[in-house]
Design an enzyme around this catalytic site. Structure first.
Site, PDB file in Angstrom:
ATOM      1  CE1 TYR A 101      42.316  37.342  49.155  1.00 13.85           C
ATOM      2  CE2 TYR A 101      43.098  37.466  51.426  1.00 13.85           C
ATOM      3  CZ  TYR A 101      42.572  38.074  50.303  1.00 13.85           C
ATOM      4  OH  TYR A 101      42.303  39.407  50.327  1.00 13.85           O
ATOM      5  CD  GLU A 189      42.342  40.030  47.043  1.00  8.28           C
ATOM      6  OE1 GLU A 189      41.597  40.359  47.968  1.00  8.28           O
ATOM      7  OE2 GLU A 189      41.949  39.900  45.872  1.00  8.28           O
TER       8      GLU A 189
END
Ligand code: GDP
Ligand code: MN
Length: 380
Positions: A101, A189
């Protein structure tokens, strides 16, 4: 404003973030043709401004063009989290070694961007944060110094990367931060950022741009307006392009207020006195006489509006400006329609004087003003 994955990936590419080859499609046929051209297995993903599409069945794999067409057929029209799938993204399927991530978002308390990274990619980062917060690496970016490569190096090291992998990861972190900064992102993101054989690839992409900064990103502002088409009436669209907060209703009394609360209360009070509002127009804070004039003109020029009720609290907005705007609007709109104004606060006396000279009624209470507006609308 939340960009869709395929749009976000366009920005990723421009910033040099590695992304798989892909294309947005809207029909099974396009999905098949694109897959044929690629000549590889593909992933087909529903394009919606929500996360967790994978879990909801919005991500499918296909090895052949025929399978791609079938998957596209199944996905199009599907309902996910209350939204209907109308667009798909078809991209080459990667062989993923590891999912991590990486995100850049605003840390409001510290008034700075923060880089977040975790070896627990793919999952909801909120879940990782709740269950295993130690697995998230955070780097708060000093707004004066910005993100330096040694900061990005540190993030990479804390995730366990060294050598070539570290350099590749650092490049992605730096590019993502630059993207956030340039696009005034509230959040950008990559989840997952896929570790592949020879580097990293952004498998998913999110880019949420701060709506207050859209004036710096004209192409997005237009796209946002475009997305309202179909949902809004013609006059509502027109109001938006003028920057007015305007909702059309089915009555005959035009309503202008400042602040959503006061405007709503005005609608209620009109209803209470047996009237029906033709619209809801919230001036917001600190409106200039020109802006007030435009708003009043906009409402008065609506055929269905028989009377106009203006209800404002003078704070930053000045009552004399309200008066000037309303008088100017009345002068410019050809048809004579009754106008009732109730205002209190900054420069109230000056405002009342201007209105009185123009023959416009001002009232002290919202109840009285609403009652009069209802009566005047009925009479005309
Ligand atoms: P989300 O569920 O809305 O976050 O959609 P994603 O685009 O992140 O896809 C969900 C999951 O599908 C990812 O976490 C991956 O595990 C998987 N996935 C997506 N693209 C690929 C790919 O190219 N190859 C492989 N092996 N898995 C993929
Ligand atoms: Mn994802």
């Amino acid at each position: 404003m939340k960009l869709l994955e395929y749009e976000a990936k366009e920005y990723f590419r421009r910033h040099g973030i590695p992304t798989p080859q892909g294309r947005m499609v809207t029909t099974p046929r396009e999905a098949r043709d694109y897959t044929t051209g690629l000549g590889k297995p593909v992933v087909i993903k529903a394009q919606l401004p929500v996360g967790g599409r994978g879990k909801a069945g919005g991500v499918r794999f296909a090895d052949t063009p025929e399978e791609a067409a079938e998957a596209a057929d199944a996905l199009l029209g599907m309902r996910i989290k209350g939204l209907t799938v109308e667009k798909l993204y078809v991209e080459e399927k990667l062989s993923i070694v590891n999912e991590i991530y990486l995100g850049v978002t605003v840390d409001r308390r510290n008034k700075a961007y923060v880089v977040l990274a975790s070896s627990e990619g793919g999952m909801d980062i909120e879940e990782v944060a709740a269950k295993t917060p130690e697995r998230i690496v955070r780097h708060l970016v000093d707004p004066v110094h910005g993100l330096r490569s040694y900061h990005a190096n540190l993030v990479a090291k804390r995730l366990g990367y060294g050598g070539r992998k570290m350099l590749q990861f650092v490049a992605v972190v730096e590019s993502l931060y630059e993207l956030a900064l340039e696009m005034d992102a509230e959040l950008t993101e990559i989840n997952p950022l896929a570790e592949v054989k020879d580097g990293f690839m952004a498998v998913d992409a999110r880019l949420n741009v701060d709506n207050n900064a859209l004036f710096r990103h004209r192409e997005l502002e237009e796209r946002l307006l475009e997305s309202y088409r179909g949902e809004l009436t013609e006059r509502e669209m027109e109001a938006r392009s003028q920057g007015l907060t305007y909702v059309e209703l089915d009555g005959d009394i035009g309503i202008i207020g400042n602040g959503a609360g006061l405007t709503m209360a005005t609608l209620d009070t009109v209803m209470l006195h047996g009237g029906r509002a033709a619209n809801f127009l919230d001036l917001g804070g600190g409106a200039t006489p020109e802006r007030i004039g435009e708003a009043a003109k906009f409402v008065l020029s609506d055929e269905r509006t028989k009377a106009l009720l203006v209800n404002v609290l003078g704070g930053i907005t000045r009552c004399d400006h309200i008066a000037e705007g309303v008088v100017a609007a009345r002068r410019e709109v050809a048809v004579e329609k009754p106008v009732v104004v109730r205002m209190m606060g900054t420069n109230e006396e000056e405002g009342r004087k201007i209105l009185k000279e123009a023959g416009i009624e001002t009232l002290g209470s919202m109840e009285e003003a609403a009652e009069l507006a209802v009566k005047l609308a009925e009479a005309s």
